[in-house]
Design an enzyme around this catalytic site. Structure first.
Site, PDB file in Angstrom:
ATOM      1  N   ASN A  14      -1.891  77.484 -56.192  1.00 50.37           N
ATOM      2  CA  ASN A  14      -2.368  78.879 -56.283  1.00 50.37           C
ATOM      3  C   ASN A  14      -1.088  79.765 -56.001  1.00 50.37           C
ATOM      4  O   ASN A  14      -0.746  80.694 -56.349  1.00 50.37           O
ATOM      5  CB  ASN A  14      -3.498  79.364 -55.415  1.00 50.37           C
ATOM      6  CG  ASN A  14      -4.518  78.967 -56.169  1.00 50.37           C
ATOM      7  OD1 ASN A  14      -5.173  79.820 -57.030  1.00 50.37           O
ATOM      8  ND2 ASN A  14      -5.318  77.928 -55.760  1.00 50.37           N
ATOM      9  N   ARG A  96      -7.401  75.938 -42.392  1.00 47.79           N
ATOM     10  CA  ARG A  96      -7.615  76.270 -40.979  1.00 47.79           C
ATOM     11  C   ARG A  96      -8.335  77.681 -40.618  1.00 47.79           C
ATOM     12  O   ARG A  96      -8.026  78.610 -41.549  1.00 47.79           O
ATOM     13  CB  ARG A  96      -6.269  76.546 -40.259  1.00 47.79           C
ATOM     14  CG  ARG A  96      -5.628  75.321 -39.404  1.00 47.79           C
ATOM     15  CD  ARG A  96      -4.387  75.779 -38.708  1.00 47.79           C
ATOM     16  NE  ARG A  96      -4.694  76.235 -37.288  1.00 47.79           N
ATOM     17  CZ  ARG A  96      -5.170  75.720 -36.216  1.00 47.79           C
ATOM     18  NH1 ARG A  96      -5.140  74.338 -36.495  1.00 47.79           N
ATOM     19  NH2 ARG A  96      -5.343  76.233 -35.273  1.00 47.79           N
ATOM     20  N   ILE A  97      -9.272  77.431 -39.818  1.00 47.62           N
ATOM     21  CA  ILE A  97      -9.932  78.660 -39.463  1.00 47.62           C
ATOM     22  C   ILE A  97      -8.913  79.757 -38.746  1.00 47.62           C
ATOM     23  O   ILE A  97      -8.296  79.258 -37.704  1.00 47.62           O
ATOM     24  CB  ILE A  97     -11.171  78.470 -38.803  1.00 47.62           C
ATOM     25  CG1 ILE A  97     -12.061  77.887 -39.810  1.00 47.62           C
ATOM     26  CG2 ILE A  97     -11.898  79.588 -38.180  1.00 47.62           C
ATOM     27  CD1 ILE A  97     -13.295  76.960 -39.210  1.00 47.62           C
ATOM     28  N   ASN A 112      -8.303  85.307 -49.410  1.00 48.03           N
ATOM     29  CA  ASN A 112      -8.315  83.970 -49.420  1.00 48.03           C
ATOM     30  C   ASN A 112      -9.045  83.725 -50.937  1.00 48.03           C
ATOM     31  O   ASN A 112      -9.920  84.400 -51.374  1.00 48.03           O
ATOM     32  CB  ASN A 112      -9.448  83.532 -48.384  1.00 48.03           C
ATOM     33  CG  ASN A 112      -9.547  81.936 -48.553  1.00 48.03           C
ATOM     34  OD1 ASN A 112      -8.639  81.234 -48.721  1.00 48.03           O
ATOM     35  ND2 ASN A 112     -10.962  81.729 -48.197  1.00 48.03           N
ATOM     36  N   HIS A 114     -11.448  80.948 -52.780  1.00 44.38           N
ATOM     37  CA  HIS A 114     -12.594  79.826 -52.302  1.00 44.38           C
ATOM     38  C   HIS A 114     -13.237  79.552 -53.744  1.00 44.38           C
ATOM     39  O   HIS A 114     -13.341  80.159 -54.658  1.00 44.38           O
ATOM     40  CB  HIS A 114     -13.448  80.499 -51.653  1.00 44.38           C
ATOM     41  CG  HIS A 114     -14.516  79.717 -51.199  1.00 44.38           C
ATOM     42  ND1 HIS A 114     -14.095  78.488 -50.073  1.00 44.38           N
ATOM     43  CD2 HIS A 114     -15.944  79.189 -51.590  1.00 44.38           C
ATOM     44  CE1 HIS A 114     -15.312  77.808 -49.867  1.00 44.38           C
ATOM     45  NE2 HIS A 114     -16.446  78.099 -50.796  1.00 44.38           N
ATOM     46  N   ASP A 150     -15.810  82.361 -44.813  1.00 46.44           N
ATOM     47  CA  ASP A 150     -15.878  82.635 -46.374  1.00 46.44           C
ATOM     48  C   ASP A 150     -16.867  83.860 -46.482  1.00 46.44           C
ATOM     49  O   ASP A 150     -17.677  83.810 -47.537  1.00 46.44           O
ATOM     50  CB  ASP A 150     -16.300  81.486 -47.355  1.00 46.44           C
ATOM     51  CG  ASP A 150     -15.176  80.516 -47.170  1.00 46.44           C
ATOM     52  OD1 ASP A 150     -13.726  80.735 -47.050  1.00 46.44           O
ATOM     53  OD2 ASP A 150     -15.521  78.974 -47.071  1.00 46.44           O
TER      54      ASP A 150
HETATM   55  C1  GAR Z   1      -7.955  75.552 -53.952  1.00 48.29           C
HETATM   56  O1  GAR Z   1      -9.053  75.036 -55.142  1.00 48.29           O
HETATM   57  C2  GAR Z   1      -8.602  76.607 -53.348  1.00 48.29           C
HETATM   58  O2  GAR Z   1      -9.687  77.188 -53.738  1.00 48.29           O
HETATM   59  C3  GAR Z   1      -9.167  75.495 -52.065  1.00 48.29           C
HETATM   60  O3  GAR Z   1      -8.216  74.757 -51.728  1.00 48.29           O
HETATM   61  C4  GAR Z   1      -7.256  74.431 -53.099  1.00 48.29           C
HETATM   62  C5  GAR Z   1      -6.097  74.541 -52.608  1.00 48.29           C
HETATM   63  O4  GAR Z   1      -5.210  74.316 -54.083  1.00 48.29           O
HETATM   64  N1  GAR Z   1      -9.229  76.296 -51.065  1.00 48.29           N
HETATM   65  C6  GAR Z   1     -10.484  76.133 -50.257  1.00 48.29           C
HETATM   66  O5  GAR Z   1     -11.051  75.225 -50.359  1.00 48.29           O
HETATM   67  C7  GAR Z   1     -10.574  76.919 -48.805  1.00 48.29           C
HETATM   68  N2  GAR Z   1     -11.948  76.908 -48.348  1.00 48.29           N
HETATM   69  P1  GAR Z   1      -3.819  74.536 -54.128  1.00 48.29           P
HETATM   70  O6  GAR Z   1      -2.977  73.990 -52.886  1.00 48.29           O
HETATM   71  O7  GAR Z   1      -3.278  73.761 -55.341  1.00 48.29           O
HETATM   72  O8  GAR Z   1      -3.674  76.068 -54.422  1.00 48.29           O
END
Ligand code: GAR
Length: 205
Positions: A14, A96-97, A112, A114, A150
């Site tokens: 992302n 991390r929270i 964020n 999710h 979230d």
């Molecule tokens: C993504 O799918 C994001 O939505 C998720 O971690 C992944 C990170 O991927 N985030 C969570 O689950 C937060 N609760 P990336 O490092 O390739 O962007």
């Protein structure tokens, strides 16, 4: 121009996708810094290749939601001029929270992504939660970060159909494609001043 910091813990797809949109002048922000709480996060190298400064603030051994750790983040963010006045913090797989103090300090300036249609399946392993629950549709959400997990005001969502033979991996892959579409869009909306919050509801223009 808005100074953005992207916080990661791992792969950073992302982050990469947002940075590439910025480089193509599709989003009017200055990509000030990428910060990881994990020294071996793959995203760090990707950010460096894209010419963006990186920092590591190691969190090992420090409990989440902790000001002791988060105050170190604030020092780094200030070093790169990501401030409560002209900054935006994008959490992109930052596992991390954050503490209430940090969230208050950057109120309305933390986003964020999710991998579920919130308020369904918050927290960890959202794709697995969706499969186990048996929903027919899931997806992803970009939201402001508030003190809950979230729970913050929702900016954009995208829906993904769940297939009968989906595994956590196949579903996560299709959701990720949508994440890559909506996160840059949300950052652009924010950067262009197109998000107004009324109550807990972001109104987009
Ligand atoms: C993504 O799918 C994001 O939505 C998720 O971690 C992944 C990170 O991927 N985030 C969570 O689950 C937060 N609760 P990336 O490092 O390739 O962007």
């Amino acid at each position: 121009m808005l100074n953005i910091a992207i916080l990661i813990s791992g792969r950073g797809s992302n982050m990469e996708n947002i940075l590439k949109s910025v480089k193509k002048n599709k989003i009017p922000v200055n990509p000030a810094v990428v910060i990881s709480n994990k020294p071996d996060a793959k995203g760090l190298k990707i950010a460096q290749k894209l010419g963006v400064k990186t920092e590591i603030v190691e969190s090992d051994g420090l409990k989440g939601g902790n000001w002791e750790y988060d105050s170190k983040l604030v020092s780094i963010l200030e070093k790169y001029k990501v401030t409560p006045q002209n900054g935006l913090i994008c959490l992109a797989g930052f596992m991390r929270i954050l503490s209430p103090e940090f969230i208050k300090h950057y109120k309305g300036r933390i986003l964020n992504i999710h991998p579920a249609i919130l308020p369904s399946f918050p927290g960890l392993h959202s794709q697995k939660q969706a499969l186990e629950y048996g929903v027919k549709y899931t997806g992803c959400t970009v939201h402001f970060v508030d003190e809950g997990i979230d729970t913050g005001p929702i900016i954009l969502q995208s829906v993904v159909k769940v297939k009968d033979d989906d595994t956590e991996e196949t579903l996560a892959k299709r959701i990720l494609k949508q994440e890559h579409k909506i996160y840059p869009k949300a950052v652009k909306l924010f950067a262009n001043g197109k998000i107004k919050i009324v109550g807990r509801k972001p109104i987009l223009s």
